[in-house]
Scaffold this motif. Structure first.
Motif, short mmCIF file in Angstrom:
data_model
loop_
_atom_site.label_atom_id
_atom_site.label_comp_id
_atom_site.label_asym_id
_atom_site.label_seq_id
_atom_site.Cartn_x
_atom_site.Cartn_y
_atom_site.Cartn_z
N GLN A 1 -12.97 -1.00 8.92
CA GLN A 1 -12.92 0.27 8.18
C GLN A 1 -12.90 0.01 6.59
O GLN A 1 -12.31 -0.97 6.09
N ILE A 2 -13.45 0.98 5.88
CA ILE A 2 -13.52 0.73 4.32
C ILE A 2 -12.64 1.80 3.84
O ILE A 2 -12.90 3.02 4.18
N ALA A 3 -11.70 1.89 2.89
CA ALA A 3 -10.89 2.79 2.43
C ALA A 3 -10.42 2.61 1.07
O ALA A 3 -10.34 1.55 0.56
N ILE A 4 -9.85 3.82 0.23
CA ILE A 4 -9.56 3.73 -0.99
C ILE A 4 -7.89 4.09 -1.01
O ILE A 4 -7.67 4.95 -0.26
N ALA A 5 -7.28 3.02 -1.56
CA ALA A 5 -5.96 2.98 -1.35
C ALA A 5 -5.23 2.63 -2.77
O ALA A 5 -5.86 2.12 -3.65
N ARG A 6 -4.11 3.05 -2.86
CA ARG A 6 -3.17 2.89 -4.10
C ARG A 6 -2.47 1.62 -3.80
O ARG A 6 -1.46 1.90 -2.67
N PHE A 7 -2.17 0.59 -4.61
CA PHE A 7 -1.45 -0.42 -4.37
C PHE A 7 -0.28 -0.54 -5.73
O PHE A 7 -0.66 -0.23 -6.71
N ILE B 1 0.83 -1.12 -0.11
CA ILE B 1 -0.07 -0.01 -0.03
C ILE B 1 1.01 1.12 -0.04
O ILE B 1 1.67 1.49 1.06
N THR B 2 1.00 1.79 -1.09
CA THR B 2 1.77 3.00 -1.24
C THR B 2 1.13 4.35 -0.59
O THR B 2 1.82 5.28 -0.43
N THR B 3 -0.28 4.43 -0.97
CA THR B 3 -0.92 5.61 -0.45
C THR B 3 -2.25 5.44 -0.05
O THR B 3 -3.07 4.60 -0.58
N LEU B 4 -2.71 5.96 1.02
CA LEU B 4 -4.06 5.88 1.76
C LEU B 4 -4.77 7.25 1.14
O LEU B 4 -4.45 8.39 1.59
N ILE B 5 -5.88 6.98 0.06
CA ILE B 5 -6.31 8.14 -0.44
C ILE B 5 -7.63 8.54 0.36
O ILE B 5 -7.72 9.92 0.53
N ALA B 6 -8.40 7.66 0.85
CA ALA B 6 -9.58 8.33 1.63
C ALA B 6 -10.34 7.07 2.21
O ALA B 6 -10.05 5.90 1.94
N LEU B 7 -11.30 7.64 3.25
CA LEU B 7 -12.09 6.69 3.83
C LEU B 7 -13.58 6.49 3.33
O LEU B 7 -13.87 7.99 3.17
N LYS C 1 -19.88 7.03 0.50
CA LYS C 1 -19.48 8.26 0.18
C LYS C 1 -18.10 8.46 1.02
O LYS C 1 -17.86 8.03 1.95
N THR C 2 -17.31 9.38 0.34
CA THR C 2 -16.20 9.71 1.03
C THR C 2 -16.12 10.51 2.15
O THR C 2 -16.88 11.53 2.10
N ILE C 3 -15.63 10.13 3.34
CA ILE C 3 -15.76 10.85 4.52
C ILE C 3 -14.51 11.69 5.07
O ILE C 3 -14.57 12.66 5.64
N LYS C 4 -13.44 11.10 4.44
CA LYS C 4 -12.19 11.58 5.04
C LYS C 4 -11.15 11.64 3.88
O LYS C 4 -11.08 10.39 3.37
N GLN C 5 -10.33 12.65 3.50
CA GLN C 5 -9.24 12.59 2.56
C GLN C 5 -8.13 12.23 3.27
O GLN C 5 -7.76 13.06 4.51
N ARG C 6 -7.13 11.70 2.65
CA ARG C 6 -5.77 11.33 3.09
C ARG C 6 -5.66 10.80 4.45
O ARG C 6 -4.97 11.66 5.42
N PRO C 7 -6.18 9.98 4.73
CA PRO C 7 -6.06 9.37 6.50
C PRO C 7 -4.71 8.82 6.65
O PRO C 7 -3.96 8.33 5.69
N ARG C 8 -4.18 9.05 7.71
CA ARG C 8 -3.09 8.50 7.93
C ARG C 8 -2.78 7.11 8.33
O ARG C 8 -1.76 6.58 8.14
N PHE C 9 -4.13 6.39 8.86
CA PHE C 9 -3.99 4.98 8.94
C PHE C 9 -5.62 4.58 8.70
O PHE C 9 -6.45 5.31 8.73
N ILE C 10 -5.51 3.16 8.67
CA ILE C 10 -7.07 2.43 8.56
C ILE C 10 -6.99 1.49 9.63
O ILE C 10 -5.74 0.82 9.97
#
Length: 603
Positions: free
Chosen positions: A558-564, A532-538, A545-554
């Motif tokens: 929890q459901i998150a959008i991330a870059r792999f 996981i290189t980047t956590l984009i949003a929760l 719907k997106t509730i938080k941008q650029r979270p520090r952790f998950i």
């Protein structure tokens, strides 16, 4: 001795040989020398029944009274030719080996009165006049040869062969028209998955009674009497000795409406990757639960495979789940309705949490794998309180699965081996494939020609979406193919990438997950390390719907959008374009931590 007689000619009678006469032997005859001259190793005399009719000579033969050949007219009138005296000898020179005759110099001339024994002549005439079985067979052979040369076929050939071919073609057409459904048996170790699968094969006629009796004797010798049914699917010696399924077993059976392929998944936690590969090929999941006291609780607790397998089945895209409450005949259960309801009550909330709809997607059936109760026929006597259908009639009545038959070809490779060429195994997820087609192997972009198609060990010329097939191909070697490669159409290849964005649900993880976290990715039949290189949003669970941008952790649940980012190139599609190649599972340290779907292909 008659000087005009040929040395190799046949004698008129055996009496001529028995009486040497006053020839070169003198007054006394040496019997030993006479017998030594005979060929005792000669082949037995076989008369030629197809020779011309024999005409006996009872007196001096004259050419004027009986027609003869031109060769015989040059001989003296008082002597008959050997061919005329023995009509058999003339023909046998061409057909059968002639019986050896002693040298003419050692045998005396025949009696001048030329009388032959009438009994021998009568027997010869009877043989020539009466039709034999050999003549009839020869006549039939000639008739068949003439018929074949004239373009006509024998009536028996014309009737039987086409009928046989018609039956085979009808059987192939019937199998082609049937809907193919892949059923995977999942659940905790020792829940009875292989036993149920083996009993289903016996009830549907895929395994005969004699084979099961053989398995029973072999299992009894190893003190494993209750395992003999599972040996129909556990063919490996290691699996039979330990009683644990290691690789995904395969079998098939048919009903009136559908063709089912059984996928027997291993239940031990060490072989979960094999189970994930099998679940990726499944359309219908059967969760086997042991109702025996103690076993159900062990499998359903945290760390038990009942939970993980149900979650993995949903992740793999299985929409319908059949729960078989097995071992209802156990002495600790004895077909108790209370025990059945207890297992059902504990399972429903967990399955609902994993995304199954208990009213539409889940169906419970109490069964006994060892006795076969409620598998094919209802066990009304021992289980009067259950009013639903048996297992096989229920899955046969399920609605048809919607597949993309007209879409582009997509076939992820599950395994490969070498057998007089390169053999590829996999399930066709979309499109069709035909014998002789030229397809593309991704991600190495190699053109491959299809030489042979085997669907459940049956040779066929075409296979469509939903079928588990075995392909013999040309143009690629076994070492150049790995599980996770995909066969595609040349004009519509699948996408490949190393970096992608995905939505992920963390199902079970003790600590938090930050950028830089590494895990093992299972997508269709491919297995690859990712990071996981980047956590984009929760993402909110209820609204999406997106509730938080650029979270520090998950963290867990929890459901998150991330870059792999993958270690190597993988074949995949976005979930919106092709669901079977757009969903994945994340595992770490031997445990399933989450699952997700591909949203965007970056690179």
């Amino acid at each position: 001795m008659d000087p005009d007689r040929n040395e190799g000619a046949a004698l008129d009678s055996w009496e001529e040989q028995a009486d040497p006469g006053p020839g070169n032997h003198g007054d006394t005859v040496d019997i030993g020398s006479e017998f030594s001259a005979l060929n005792v190793n000669a082949k037995p005399f076989v008369p030629n029944v197809n020779a011309p009719a024999f005409v006996p000579n009872f007196g001096n033969f004259t050419p004027k009274t009986e027609p003869c050949n031109n060769e015989d007219t040059d001989k003296p009138s008082g002597q008959a030719s050997p061919a005329q005296d023995s009509g058999i000898a003339e023909t046998e020179d061409e057909t059968t080996p002639q019986h050896p005759v002693p040298d003419a110099s050692e045998t005396p001339p025949p009696d001048q009165d030329g009388e032959a024994e009438p009994e021998e002549d009568e027997e010869e005439e009877e043989l020539n006049s009466s039709p034999s079985s050999e003549e009839e067979l020869g006549a039939r052979a000639v008739t068949e040869t003439v018929a074949q040369s004239s373009g006509k076929s024998s009536p028996s050939v014309a009737v039987k062969k086409p009928k046989k071919y018609e039956e085979e073609e009808e059987d192939k057409e019937r199998k082609t028209e049937m809907e193919h459904v892949n059923v995977i048996f999942i659940g905790h170790v020792d829940a009875g998955k292989s036993t149920i699968g083996g009993h289903i094969m016996y009830l549907t006629g895929q395994v005969d009674k004699r084979t099961l009796e053989k398995y029973e004797r072999e299992a009894k010798e190893k003190n494993r009497e209750s395992w003999y049914l599972s040996w129909a699917l556990d063919t490996n010696l290691e699996e039979r000795e330990k009683g644990k399924t290691v690789e995904v077993g395969r079998a098939n059976f048919e009903t009136e409406k559908k063709h089912f392929t059984i996928l027997d998944a291993p239940g031990h936690r060490s072989f979960v990757p094999n189970m994930i590969c099998g679940a990726a090929q499944a359309d219908l999941a059967v969760l086997v639960i042991s109702a025996r006291k103690g076993e159900f609780e062990t499998g359903f607790e945290r760390g038990g495979q009942t939970r993980e397998h149900a979650m993995l089945a949903k992740t793999a895209g299985v929409k319908h789940l059949v729960v078989l409450i097995n071992k209802m005949d156990d002495p600790t259960v004895e077909w108790s309705e209370e025990r059945y309801e207890l297992c059902k009550t504990k399972l429903v909330p967990f399955l609902k949490k994993n995304g199954f709809n208990p009213k539409k997607d889940v169906f419970f059936i109490p069964v006994s794998g060892i006795t076969g109760a409620n598998l094919k026929e209802k066990a009304g006597g021992v289980c009067p309180w259950y009013t639903g259908p048996a297992f096989i009639p229920y899955i046969d009545s399920l609605p048809s699965l919607g597949r993309k038959q007209d879409g582009p070809l997509r076939m992820p490779i599950t395994d490969r081996f070498k057998d007089m060429g390169t053999i590829l195994l996999g399930k066709i997820e979309g499109g069709k494939i035909k014998k002789g087609d030229s397809v593309l192997m991704m991600p190495n972009k190699t053109n491959v020609e299809i030489l042979q198609i085997l669907s459940d060990e049956d040779d066929t010329t075409e296979a469509k979406a939903g079928e588990n097939v075995k392909l013999k191909v040309r143009g690629i070697e076994e070492d150049d193919v790995s599980p996770g490669f995909v066969l595609c159409e040349i004009n519509s290849p699948c996408h490949t990438c190393k970096v992608f964005d995905a939505q992920i649900l963390i199902a079970e993880h003790k600590s938090i997950i930050c950028a830089g976290y590494g895990a093992v990715l299972h997508i269709h039949t491919a297995v690859e390390e990712v990071q996981i290189t980047t956590l984009i949003a929760l993402v909110d669970k209820k609204t999406g719907k997106t509730i938080k941008q650029r979270p520090r952790f998950i963290k867990q649940e929890q459901i998150a959008i991330a870059r792999f980012e993958c270690a190597g190139v993988l074949c995949m599609e976005t979930f919106s374009d092709f669901q079977q190649m757009g969903r994945f599972t994340l595992r770490d340290e031997g445990k399933t931590i989450g699952f997700g779907k591909v949203l965007k292909l970056v690179n």
